[in-house]
Design a protein around this motif. Structure first.
Motif, PDB file in Angstrom:
ATOM      1  N   LEU A 116       0.830  -1.209   0.000  1.00  0.00           N
ATOM      2  CA  LEU A 116       0.000   0.000   0.000  1.00  0.00           C
ATOM      3  C   LEU A 116       0.862   1.256   0.000  1.00  0.00           C
ATOM      4  N   CYS A 117       1.900   1.253   0.823  1.00  0.00           N
ATOM      5  CA  CYS A 117       2.792   2.414   0.877  1.00  0.00           C
ATOM      6  C   CYS A 117       3.513   2.620  -0.457  1.00  0.00           C
ATOM      7  N   CYS A 118       3.934   1.518  -1.071  1.00  0.00           N
ATOM      8  CA  CYS A 118       4.690   1.596  -2.314  1.00  0.00           C
ATOM      9  C   CYS A 118       3.857   2.199  -3.444  1.00  0.00           C
ATOM     10  N   ILE A 119       2.656   1.704  -3.614  1.00  0.00           N
ATOM     11  CA  ILE A 119       1.823   2.205  -4.708  1.00  0.00           C
ATOM     12  C   ILE A 119       1.349   3.627  -4.432  1.00  0.00           C
ATOM     13  N   SER A 120       1.314   4.025  -3.157  1.00  0.00           N
ATOM     14  CA  SER A 120       0.873   5.374  -2.800  1.00  0.00           C
ATOM     15  C   SER A 120       1.922   6.437  -3.102  1.00  0.00           C
ATOM     16  N   THR A 121       3.166   6.025  -3.318  1.00  0.00           N
ATOM     17  CA  THR A 121       4.219   7.011  -3.597  1.00  0.00           C
ATOM     18  C   THR A 121       4.298   7.410  -5.068  1.00  0.00           C
ATOM     19  N   THR A 122       3.752   6.600  -5.960  1.00  0.00           N
ATOM     20  CA  THR A 122       3.906   6.867  -7.392  1.00  0.00           C
ATOM     21  C   THR A 122       2.577   7.113  -8.104  1.00  0.00           C
ATOM     22  N   VAL A 123       1.590   6.268  -7.845  1.00  0.00           N
ATOM     23  CA  VAL A 123       0.347   6.320  -8.621  1.00  0.00           C
ATOM     24  C   VAL A 123      -0.456   7.597  -8.379  1.00  0.00           C
ATOM     25  N   PHE A 172      12.975   8.680  -2.461  1.00  0.00           N
ATOM     26  CA  PHE A 172      13.319   8.059  -1.180  1.00  0.00           C
ATOM     27  C   PHE A 172      12.261   7.055  -0.738  1.00  0.00           C
ATOM     28  N   PHE A 173      11.008   7.468  -0.723  1.00  0.00           N
ATOM     29  CA  PHE A 173       9.961   6.587  -0.208  1.00  0.00           C
ATOM     30  C   PHE A 173       9.724   5.394  -1.129  1.00  0.00           C
ATOM     31  N   PHE A 174       9.855   5.604  -2.442  1.00  0.00           N
ATOM     32  CA  PHE A 174       9.686   4.465  -3.344  1.00  0.00           C
ATOM     33  C   PHE A 174      10.784   3.430  -3.111  1.00  0.00           C
ATOM     34  N   LEU A 175      12.045   3.883  -3.031  1.00  0.00           N
ATOM     35  CA  LEU A 175      13.142   2.954  -2.765  1.00  0.00           C
ATOM     36  C   LEU A 175      12.998   2.300  -1.402  1.00  0.00           C
ATOM     37  N   PHE A 176      12.546   3.054  -0.422  1.00  0.00           N
ATOM     38  CA  PHE A 176      12.343   2.532   0.924  1.00  0.00           C
ATOM     39  C   PHE A 176      11.350   1.372   0.913  1.00  0.00           C
ATOM     40  N   PHE A 177      10.173   1.616   0.338  1.00  0.00           N
ATOM     41  CA  PHE A 177       9.117   0.609   0.403  1.00  0.00           C
ATOM     42  C   PHE A 177       9.376  -0.559  -0.545  1.00  0.00           C
ATOM     43  N   ILE A 178       9.912  -0.285  -1.735  1.00  0.00           N
ATOM     44  CA  ILE A 178      10.143  -1.368  -2.690  1.00  0.00           C
ATOM     45  C   ILE A 178      11.284  -2.266  -2.220  1.00  0.00           C
ATOM     46  N   SER A 179      12.298  -1.681  -1.575  1.00  0.00           N
ATOM     47  CA  SER A 179      13.402  -2.482  -1.053  1.00  0.00           C
ATOM     48  C   SER A 179      12.949  -3.337   0.126  1.00  0.00           C
ATOM     49  N   ALA A 180      12.230  -2.707   1.063  1.00  0.00           N
ATOM     50  CA  ALA A 180      11.722  -3.457   2.204  1.00  0.00           C
ATOM     51  C   ALA A 180      10.762  -4.556   1.758  1.00  0.00           C
ATOM     52  N   TRP A 194      12.416  -3.626   7.122  1.00  0.00           N
ATOM     53  CA  TRP A 194      12.085  -2.199   7.068  1.00  0.00           C
ATOM     54  C   TRP A 194      13.345  -1.345   7.224  1.00  0.00           C
ATOM     55  N   GLY A 195      14.216  -1.713   8.178  1.00  0.00           N
ATOM     56  CA  GLY A 195      15.429  -0.939   8.406  1.00  0.00           C
ATOM     57  C   GLY A 195      16.380  -0.973   7.221  1.00  0.00           C
ATOM     58  N   ALA A 196      16.546  -2.156   6.618  1.00  0.00           N
ATOM     59  CA  ALA A 196      17.419  -2.268   5.452  1.00  0.00           C
ATOM     60  C   ALA A 196      16.880  -1.452   4.286  1.00  0.00           C
ATOM     61  N   GLY A 197      15.574  -1.465   4.112  1.00  0.00           N
ATOM     62  CA  GLY A 197      14.967  -0.657   3.056  1.00  0.00           C
ATOM     63  C   GLY A 197      15.182   0.830   3.293  1.00  0.00           C
ATOM     64  N   PHE A 198      15.073   1.249   4.555  1.00  0.00           N
ATOM     65  CA  PHE A 198      15.274   2.662   4.889  1.00  0.00           C
ATOM     66  C   PHE A 198      16.712   3.094   4.597  1.00  0.00           C
ATOM     67  N   LEU A 199      17.686   2.296   5.031  1.00  0.00           N
ATOM     68  CA  LEU A 199      19.087   2.648   4.802  1.00  0.00           C
ATOM     69  C   LEU A 199      19.428   2.645   3.308  1.00  0.00           C
ATOM     70  N   LEU A 217      17.906   5.807   1.816  1.00  0.00           N
ATOM     71  CA  LEU A 217      18.620   7.007   2.262  1.00  0.00           C
ATOM     72  C   LEU A 217      19.949   7.151   1.532  1.00  0.00           C
ATOM     73  N   LEU A 218      20.656   6.047   1.370  1.00  0.00           N
ATOM     74  CA  LEU A 218      21.952   6.077   0.701  1.00  0.00           C
ATOM     75  C   LEU A 218      21.816   6.530  -0.750  1.00  0.00           C
ATOM     76  N   HIS A 219      20.879   5.934  -1.479  1.00  0.00           N
ATOM     77  CA  HIS A 219      20.706   6.263  -2.894  1.00  0.00           C
ATOM     78  C   HIS A 219      20.175   7.686  -3.087  1.00  0.00           C
ATOM     79  N   THR A 220      19.207   8.078  -2.268  1.00  0.00           N
ATOM     80  CA  THR A 220      18.615   9.414  -2.434  1.00  0.00           C
ATOM     81  C   THR A 220      19.631  10.513  -2.136  1.00  0.00           C
ATOM     82  N   ALA A 221      20.354  10.356  -1.026  1.00  0.00           N
ATOM     83  CA  ALA A 221      21.357  11.364  -0.669  1.00  0.00           C
ATOM     84  C   ALA A 221      22.440  11.468  -1.728  1.00  0.00           C
ATOM     85  N   ASN A 222      22.880  10.341  -2.249  1.00  0.00           N
ATOM     86  CA  ASN A 222      23.942  10.357  -3.247  1.00  0.00           C
ATOM     87  C   ASN A 222      23.443  10.911  -4.581  1.00  0.00           C
ATOM     88  N   THR A 223      22.227  10.558  -4.980  1.00  0.00           N
ATOM     89  CA  THR A 223      21.689  11.024  -6.263  1.00  0.00           C
ATOM     90  C   THR A 223      21.500  12.533  -6.283  1.00  0.00           C
TER      91      THR A 223
END
Length: 325
Positions: A69-76, A100-108, A147-152, A155-161
């Motif tokens: 639900l969180c994942c689809i809510s960030t893009t659609v 950030f939120f898309f990578l967070f939720f899709i990774s988790a 959840w924690g791995a997805g958050f990190l 965060l890593l990709h968004t900050a670097n991009t």
């Protein structure tokens, strides 16, 4: 030469140029969103309210539905709003937040799928050790790790991009903000650092996929030793859809992120992005949960209770109106 400080907004790739097709895209995505909301919402409420479903398997399903639900809510929703308003704009901050939120939720989500394969492996191959290996504390720790791995990771990709200077314009060739398309706008050679992170992420995803496949190889070997044909059919029907969704998720995501530039095609990118970001949240409740009789009964009980409460509320309102009249 401009940089990221001069960019206040980005232009997303539209699904259509004509107003009629834009409205069709809006209604299509609205249907997808509602299907995901209803399916995952029923799973969340049923598993949370029914005491019989307070087991590791359904605990992970609850987390998966919440992530979907969180994942689809960030893009659609953003894409729907742009089609409805006939615009392509998204603010610089909004683009960073969406990435950030898309990578967070899709990774988790993907890490949780890996954990779910381990849950099925232990349940079928090591049933006597199931409670010891997947106790309440262990399940909470594994879900928190996903959840924690997805958050990190996000965060890593968004900050670097978004730390890279951008001088290639502000047109993102995708219907939502993703790292590879933003990197194309970079005018710094340090984009290779983010490209390396993307490759590492894909390798980690491949490693998780290999773990999932390996788990199910062991599951299939155990299932084939089951003397009951009905038992074998039930186990296979539960495992194969999971592998199908994971395969779709990994293959489309890997192709979108690692395809050669010569294969770049906006229409193909749009289709693949919808497949790996929009379809799984709709399909997952069907193939993971609604095929399960226990969950079907819980969902039916939940819906019956809601309908009964609604009817009781309407009748009470009608009686109150009659008394006042």
């Amino acid at each position: 030469m401009s940089n990221s400080s001069s960019i206040t907004h980005f232009l997303l790739l539209p699904f259509a140029d004509t107003r009629e097709l834009q409205l069709c895209h809006f209604w299509l995505f609205l249907g997808i969103s509602l299907a995901a909301l209803v399916g995952n919402g029923l799973i969340i409420t049923s598993t949370a309210c029914d005491q019989h479903l307070h087991t590791p398997r359904y605990f992970f399903l609850l987390n998966l539905s919440l992530l979907d639900l969180c994942c689809i809510s960030t893009t659609v929703p953003r894409s729907m709003a742009n089609s409805l308003r006939d615009t392509r704009d998204i603010s610089y901050t909004g683009c960073a937040a969406q990435l950030f939120f898309f990578l967070f939720f899709i990774s988790a989500d993907y890490f949780l799928l890996t954990i779910m394969s381990y849950d099925r492996y232990v349940a079928i191959c090591k049933p006597l050790h199931y409670r010891a290996l997947l106790g309440s504390r262990a399940c909470v720790h594994m879900a928190a790790a996903a959840w924690g791995a997805g958050f990190l990771h996000a965060l890593l990709h968004t900050a670097n991009t978004f730390s890279l200077p951008l001088c290639g314009g502000n047109a993102v060739e995708q219907f939502f903000c993703v790292a590879p398309h933003i990197l194309k706008l970079s005018c710094s050679h340090s984009y290779l650092r983010e490209a390396g992170l993307l490759v590492l992420s894909c390798l980690l995803a491949l490693g998780s996929f290999v773990f999932i496949v390996g788990s199910y190889v062991q599951i299939f070997r155990a299932v084939l030793r089951i003397p009951s044909e009905q038992g074998r059919h039930k186990a296979f029907s539960m495992c194969l859809p999971h592998l199908a969704v994971v395969s779709l998720f990994v293959s489309t995501g890997t192709f979108v992120y690692l395809k050669p530039p010569s294969f770049s095609c906006p229409s193909l990118d749009l289709v693949l992005s919808v497949l790996y970001s929009g379809v799984p949240p709709v399909v997952n409740p069907l193939i993971y949960s609604l095929r399960n009789q226990e969950l079907k009964d819980a969902v039916r009980k939940q819906m019956t209770g809601c309908v009964s409460a609604a009817i009781h509320c309407l009748l009470s309102s009608a009686k109150g109106s009659q008394r006042r009249s």
